[in-house]
Design a protein around this motif. Structure first.
Motif, PDB file in Angstrom:
ATOM      1  N   HIS A   4       0.824  -1.204   0.000  1.00 52.60           N
ATOM      2  CA  HIS A   4       0.000   0.000   0.000  1.00 52.60           C
ATOM      3  C   HIS A   4       0.862   1.260   0.000  1.00 52.60           C
ATOM      4  O   HIS A   4       0.551   2.235  -0.693  1.00 52.60           O
ATOM      5  N   ILE A   5       1.938   1.261   0.783  1.00 50.78           N
ATOM      6  CA  ILE A   5       2.813   2.431   0.803  1.00 50.78           C
ATOM      7  C   ILE A   5       3.496   2.585  -0.546  1.00 50.78           C
ATOM      8  O   ILE A   5       3.631   3.689  -1.074  1.00 50.78           O
ATOM      9  N   HIS A   6       3.922   1.439  -1.139  1.00 57.47           N
ATOM     10  CA  HIS A   6       4.582   1.473  -2.447  1.00 57.47           C
ATOM     11  C   HIS A   6       3.632   2.028  -3.508  1.00 57.47           C
ATOM     12  O   HIS A   6       4.011   2.874  -4.323  1.00 57.47           O
ATOM     13  N   LEU A 314      -4.569   5.873  12.707  1.00 61.08           N
ATOM     14  CA  LEU A 314      -3.296   5.276  13.102  1.00 61.08           C
ATOM     15  C   LEU A 314      -3.328   4.802  14.552  1.00 61.08           C
ATOM     16  O   LEU A 314      -2.760   3.761  14.879  1.00 61.08           O
ATOM     17  N   SER A 315      -4.014   5.565  15.408  1.00 62.33           N
ATOM     18  CA  SER A 315      -4.122   5.132  16.805  1.00 62.33           C
ATOM     19  C   SER A 315      -4.933   3.852  16.921  1.00 62.33           C
ATOM     20  O   SER A 315      -4.673   3.013  17.795  1.00 62.33           O
ATOM     21  N   ALA A 316      -5.913   3.704  16.028  1.00 59.68           N
ATOM     22  CA  ALA A 316      -6.733   2.495  16.066  1.00 59.68           C
ATOM     23  C   ALA A 316      -5.884   1.253  15.825  1.00 59.68           C
ATOM     24  O   ALA A 316      -6.187   0.171  16.335  1.00 59.68           O
ATOM     25  N   SER A 335      -3.792  -8.337   8.547  1.00 58.58           N
ATOM     26  CA  SER A 335      -4.053  -7.808   7.202  1.00 58.58           C
ATOM     27  C   SER A 335      -5.364  -7.028   7.167  1.00 58.58           C
ATOM     28  O   SER A 335      -5.445  -5.957   6.555  1.00 58.58           O
ATOM     29  N   ASP A 336      -6.399  -7.543   7.817  1.00 57.49           N
ATOM     30  CA  ASP A 336      -7.699  -6.858   7.826  1.00 57.49           C
ATOM     31  C   ASP A 336      -7.609  -5.498   8.503  1.00 57.49           C
ATOM     32  O   ASP A 336      -8.185  -4.509   8.021  1.00 57.49           O
ATOM     33  N   ASN A 337      -6.874  -5.433   9.607  1.00 57.50           N
ATOM     34  CA  ASN A 337      -6.752  -4.170  10.327  1.00 57.50           C
ATOM     35  C   ASN A 337      -5.968  -3.133   9.524  1.00 57.50           C
ATOM     36  O   ASN A 337      -6.301  -1.943   9.538  1.00 57.50           O
ATOM     37  N   TRP A 338      -4.940  -3.587   8.847  1.00 53.39           N
ATOM     38  CA  TRP A 338      -4.190  -2.663   8.005  1.00 53.39           C
ATOM     39  C   TRP A 338      -5.046  -2.172   6.837  1.00 53.39           C
ATOM     40  O   TRP A 338      -4.940  -1.026   6.412  1.00 53.39           O
ATOM     41  N   GLN A 339      -5.900  -3.042   6.315  1.00 49.35           N
ATOM     42  CA  GLN A 339      -6.743  -2.682   5.178  1.00 49.35           C
ATOM     43  C   GLN A 339      -7.654  -1.499   5.511  1.00 49.35           C
ATOM     44  O   GLN A 339      -7.962  -0.674   4.650  1.00 49.35           O
ATOM     45  N   ARG A 340      -8.076  -1.385   6.767  1.00 43.48           N
ATOM     46  CA  ARG A 340      -8.913  -0.249   7.162  1.00 43.48           C
ATOM     47  C   ARG A 340      -8.202   1.071   6.917  1.00 43.48           C
ATOM     48  O   ARG A 340      -8.797   2.050   6.477  1.00 43.48           O
ATOM     49  N   LEU A 341      -6.919   1.086   7.229  1.00 47.06           N
ATOM     50  CA  LEU A 341      -6.130   2.286   6.986  1.00 47.06           C
ATOM     51  C   LEU A 341      -5.890   2.492   5.494  1.00 47.06           C
ATOM     52  O   LEU A 341      -5.965   3.610   4.988  1.00 47.06           O
ATOM     53  N   ALA A 342      -5.617   1.407   4.786  1.00 49.01           N
ATOM     54  CA  ALA A 342      -5.297   1.502   3.363  1.00 49.01           C
ATOM     55  C   ALA A 342      -6.438   2.119   2.560  1.00 49.01           C
ATOM     56  O   ALA A 342      -6.212   2.774   1.548  1.00 49.01           O
ATOM     57  N   GLN A 343      -7.681   1.939   3.015  1.00 43.63           N
ATOM     58  CA  GLN A 343      -8.830   2.514   2.315  1.00 43.63           C
ATOM     59  C   GLN A 343      -8.776   4.036   2.280  1.00 43.63           C
ATOM     60  O   GLN A 343      -9.351   4.672   1.410  1.00 43.63           O
ATOM     61  N   HIS A 344      -8.083   4.624   3.248  1.00 45.94           N
ATOM     62  CA  HIS A 344      -7.995   6.085   3.330  1.00 45.94           C
ATOM     63  C   HIS A 344      -6.600   6.592   2.955  1.00 45.94           C
ATOM     64  O   HIS A 344      -6.258   7.744   3.225  1.00 45.94           O
ATOM     65  N   PHE A 345      -5.799   5.749   2.325  1.00 45.86           N
ATOM     66  CA  PHE A 345      -4.385   6.080   2.108  1.00 45.86           C
ATOM     67  C   PHE A 345      -4.217   7.367   1.308  1.00 45.86           C
ATOM     68  O   PHE A 345      -3.464   8.264   1.685  1.00 45.86           O
ATOM     69  N   PRO A 352      -1.740  19.136   1.903  1.00 49.69           N
ATOM     70  CA  PRO A 352      -0.913  19.921   2.829  1.00 49.69           C
ATOM     71  C   PRO A 352      -0.443  19.155   4.059  1.00 49.69           C
ATOM     72  O   PRO A 352       0.640  19.405   4.566  1.00 49.69           O
ATOM     73  N   MET A 353      -1.284  18.233   4.559  1.00 45.79           N
ATOM     74  CA  MET A 353      -0.929  17.499   5.765  1.00 45.79           C
ATOM     75  C   MET A 353      -0.262  16.166   5.473  1.00 45.79           C
ATOM     76  O   MET A 353       0.030  15.393   6.386  1.00 45.79           O
ATOM     77  N   GLY A 354       0.000  15.894   4.187  1.00 44.94           N
ATOM     78  CA  GLY A 354       0.536  14.587   3.814  1.00 44.94           C
ATOM     79  C   GLY A 354       1.866  14.280   4.466  1.00 44.94           C
ATOM     80  O   GLY A 354       2.086  13.174   4.979  1.00 44.94           O
ATOM     81  N   ALA A 355       2.789  15.260   4.454  1.00 42.96           N
ATOM     82  CA  ALA A 355       4.120  15.018   5.028  1.00 42.96           C
ATOM     83  C   ALA A 355       4.022  14.748   6.525  1.00 42.96           C
ATOM     84  O   ALA A 355       4.717  13.879   7.058  1.00 42.96           O
ATOM     85  N   TRP A 356       3.165  15.530   7.210  1.00 41.83           N
ATOM     86  CA  TRP A 356       2.969  15.281   8.646  1.00 41.83           C
ATOM     87  C   TRP A 356       2.394  13.898   8.879  1.00 41.83           C
ATOM     88  O   TRP A 356       2.817  13.179   9.793  1.00 41.83           O
ATOM     89  N   ALA A 357       1.405  13.487   8.046  1.00 39.21           N
ATOM     90  CA  ALA A 357       0.782  12.170   8.206  1.00 39.21           C
ATOM     91  C   ALA A 357       1.803  11.060   7.990  1.00 39.21           C
ATOM     92  O   ALA A 357       1.754  10.015   8.653  1.00 39.21           O
ATOM     93  N   ILE A 358       2.737  11.270   7.059  1.00 41.58           N
ATOM     94  CA  ILE A 358       3.777  10.257   6.822  1.00 41.58           C
ATOM     95  C   ILE A 358       4.677  10.124   8.046  1.00 41.58           C
ATOM     96  O   ILE A 358       5.072   9.015   8.430  1.00 41.58           O
ATOM     97  N   ASP A 359       4.997  11.243   8.677  1.00 43.10           N
ATOM     98  CA  ASP A 359       5.789  11.173   9.912  1.00 43.10           C
ATOM     99  C   ASP A 359       5.031  10.409  10.999  1.00 43.10           C
ATOM    100  O   ASP A 359       5.631   9.640  11.764  1.00 43.10           O
ATOM    101  N   ARG A 360       3.721  10.634  11.077  1.00 43.01           N
ATOM    102  CA  ARG A 360       2.918   9.879  12.046  1.00 43.01           C
ATOM    103  C   ARG A 360       2.887   8.395  11.688  1.00 43.01           C
ATOM    104  O   ARG A 360       2.891   7.537  12.573  1.00 43.01           O
ATOM    105  N   LEU A 361       2.847   8.097  10.394  1.00 37.70           N
ATOM    106  CA  LEU A 361       2.892   6.697   9.958  1.00 37.70           C
ATOM    107  C   LEU A 361       4.216   6.063  10.372  1.00 37.70           C
ATOM    108  O   LEU A 361       4.251   4.905  10.827  1.00 37.70           O
ATOM    109  N   LYS A 362       5.302   6.812  10.244  1.00 31.87           N
ATOM    110  CA  LYS A 362       6.608   6.294  10.677  1.00 31.87           C
ATOM    111  C   LYS A 362       6.593   5.985  12.175  1.00 31.87           C
ATOM    112  O   LYS A 362       7.121   4.955  12.611  1.00 31.87           O
TER     113      LYS A 362
END
Length: 620
Positions: A4-6, A314-316, A335-345, A352-362
């Motif tokens: 999903h990240i790729h 991400l907290s979920a 896999s199912d839990n990650w898929q919930r996040l992937a739907q909103h990737f 504008p908030m993408g870079a901040w969200a990536i840092d939170r993903l890290k």
């Protein structure tokens, strides 16, 4: 997760800002300045600049650069005569100048003003652009009926201070346009000893330290020597003057503190419109700035909503109560839990908030790593309990050889201390059980500034800890002879450096650096066994470590931690083979995150360049 990240990194295309219409020409801006805002509203609101954040866990810091640039453009158009149409029936500024001079002459005649030295004429070389019909180029001092300097009463005389007269300095300017109160107050005796009092309605202008700062006195105020008190001509609209002053490029001189002289202030070249046009300009600026305020508020709400959605999803992944990854008992659940996040990737990791969200993903990836949820366990791995035995045996050997001191054993970890349940094969341990902690030399041999040399052994402080490594920029050095006298605080490649004060929690793994010594604000984590450092870096940068830093921080004004307390930090220790798989997966995912972040940065740069192009074309 990797897929999903790729896909996100490959799919996101920079440069699209939702509006491909051409930038308005200067003529269009003059005819309808609202077009500057409405035709490119997506661009103004999405063009942002990311500020640096201090420390882990910092909230997002985003400057709404597009909206700020729009505000500046509105003011620049205003002072160039391009914001509102000219009216041929307006009295020209040449006549306004005559009335300004007549007003000054009357004040001189009435004894309210000393006769002023005439200002030099504006030369053609000083005129930066062509003015509309009816406007005139003038010196800034033309706007002033009078100008005075202030002073500072003696700090040694207590009778001069804490009176009832407001006393303004640079620190009182810049917070609000209108000044009702000041941080310091003086007495009537202090006023007579050297300060000057300006009247209500006078303008305070900073000519030293805070160049560009300006304010309007709403009560009689005394001023210090860094400020000028100015009485504006009644023929000049106050708000128009403030807008004009904000567009002057003020550059001070001085070896320690930048400042300008009174003659420099009076001599700045500015444009003067007819009085009725000043009033129309002020009304239009207020109208457009109100629209900018609305845009800014809407953008802030959108950014806050994006941040809240990102935090929630991400907290979920880390919340057992939500039935997310920490509750996952099988690869399918994971896999199912990650898929919930992937739907909103696409929504989370763009804009504008993408870079901040990536840092939170890290941050989330690191936390999943230390919880044992990032890679599957292998039942054939040697359990971490056996790894701890080998670490203990190696430490005992080093103690016997006199290379390290014997540590006082720590009590076992109680069940109520464990923040979450570990996978099979993992154990809860502590930093001091895995590493030997070594402070810098704090004896008389500690290097002071006088001990530093141009070349020698690196002497590293918190400023050199950057991006998980040791920077060679701005390094200090001590001599080899001084290094040999140090009783501790010597590091080698493979050691971890950790900051205990100030930039609490900053850390670095020493690689391809050689030997060095640490400042007293750092501590060295030395491993008894090779191969533990990389997972330790994952742990030290995780939220689990950050929580413990906050727990043990002594709570003084400067964040502070002792090496002994650092040694008590709980560490979820995986088998050595799994540590290697975790580190490899973190490196892989971080590389993909960095690719996506680089694309987002390119898109952001493109948007900022587009706003520059619009501004340039509007002013041409």
């Amino acid at each position: 997760m990797t897929q999903h990240i790729h896909e996100g990194a490959a799919r996101y295309q920079p440069g699209h800002h939702g509006n491909n219409s051409p930038a308005p020409s200067a003529t269009q801006a003059l005819a309808n300045p609202q077009q500057l805002l409405t035709e490119h509203i997506d661009l103004w609101t999405s063009a942002v600049r990311h500020k640096s954040t201090a420390g882990r866990g910092s909230n997002r810091k985003i400057e709404l650069a597009g909206i700020n640039k729009l505000r500046e453009l509105i003011l620049e158009l205003a002072v160039r005569g391009k914001l509102v149409p000219q009216n041929p029936d307006d009295e020209p500024a040449s006549e306004l100048l005559k009335r300004i001079e007549a007003e000054k002459a009357q004040l001189v005649k009435d004894g309210k003003l000393k006769k002023q030295k005439p200002l030099p004429a504006v030369t053609d070389e000083e005129k930066p652009f062509e003015l509309p019909e009816g406007w005139e180029w003038v010196r800034l001092g033309t706007f002033f009926n009078s100008i005075i300097s202030g002073g500072t009463p003696s700090k040694r005389n207590a009778d001069y201070w804490n009176g009832d007269i407001p006393w303004a300095s640079v620190k009182d300017l810049g917070k609000s346009k209108y000044i009702h109160a000041t941080q310091d107050y003086i007495t009537a005796d202090a006023l007579e000893s050297g300060s000057k009092l300006v009247d209500k309605g006078d303008i305070l202008i900073c000519t030293r330290m805070g160049l560009g700062k300006i304010g309007v006195a709403q009560v009689p105020i005394a001023i210090n020597q860094d400020l000028k008190g100015v009485k504006l001509s009644s023929q000049i609209e106050l708000e128009y003057f403030l807008n004009t002053y904000s567009r002057i490029k003020i550059e001070g001189t001085g070896t320690t503190v930048a400042g300008i002289t009174q003659d420099q202030l009076l001599g700045y070249v500015v444009a003067l419109p007819p009085l009725t046009e000043q009033q129309r300009i002020v009304a239009k600026v207020d109208e457009l700035m109100a629209l900018c305020d609305q845009l800014e508020q809407q953008s802030e709400h959108q950014l806050d909503a994006h941040q809240q959605l990102t935090d929630t999803l991400l907290s979920a992944l880390l919340t057992p109560a939500a039935g997310a990854l920490t509750d996952a008992t099988s690869a399918q659940e994971l896999s199912d839990n990650w898929q919930r996040l992937a739907q909103h990737f696409d929504l989370l990791f763009s804009g504008p908030m993408g870079a901040w969200a990536i840092d939170r993903l890290k941050d989330t990836i690191l936390q999943l790593a230390v919880m044992g949820k990032l890679v599957p366990q292998n039942p054939d791995d040697e359990p971490a309990s056996e790894l701890l035995k080998r670490i203990d045996a190696e430490k005992a050997r080093l103690v016997k050889e006199g290379k390290i001191k014997k540590q006082k054993p720590l009590p076992p970890v109680n069940d109520d201390e464990k923040p979450f349940e570990l996978p099979q094969g993992w154990v809860w341990s502590c930093i001091s059980a895995i590493f030997h902690l070594e402070n810098g030399d704090r004896s008389k041999n500690y290097p002071n500034k006088a001990a530093l040399v141009e070349k020698g052994i690196p002497f590293v402080n918190a400023g050199q800890l950057e991006n998980g490594g040791v920077s060679t920029e701005d390094l200090s050095f001590i001599s080899e002879e001084h290094f040999s006298r140090l009783s501790g605080g010597k590091f080698l490649d493979g050691d971890i450096l950790f900051c205990l004060r100030g930039s609490l929690g900053k850390n670095a793994l020493v690689k391809n650096f050689g030997i060095g010594a640490i400042a007293s604000s750092l501590v060295i984590l030395k491993t008894a066994m090779n191969g533990l450092q990389n997972f330790a870096m994952v742990y030290l940068n995780s939220n689990l470590a950050n929580i413990q830093i906050k727990t043990y921080d002594n709570g003084t004004a400067q964040p502070n931690l002792s090496a002994a307390d650092l040694g008590k930090f709980l560490v979820p220790l995986p088998p050595l083979a799994e540590q290697q798989r975790i580190v490899a997966k973190v490196d892989e995912l971080f590389a993909l995150c960095d690719q996506l972040k680089e694309r987002l940065q390119h898109a952001s740069d493109t948007q900022l360049n587009l706003t520059d192009a619009i501004v340039e074309q509007a002013l041409s």
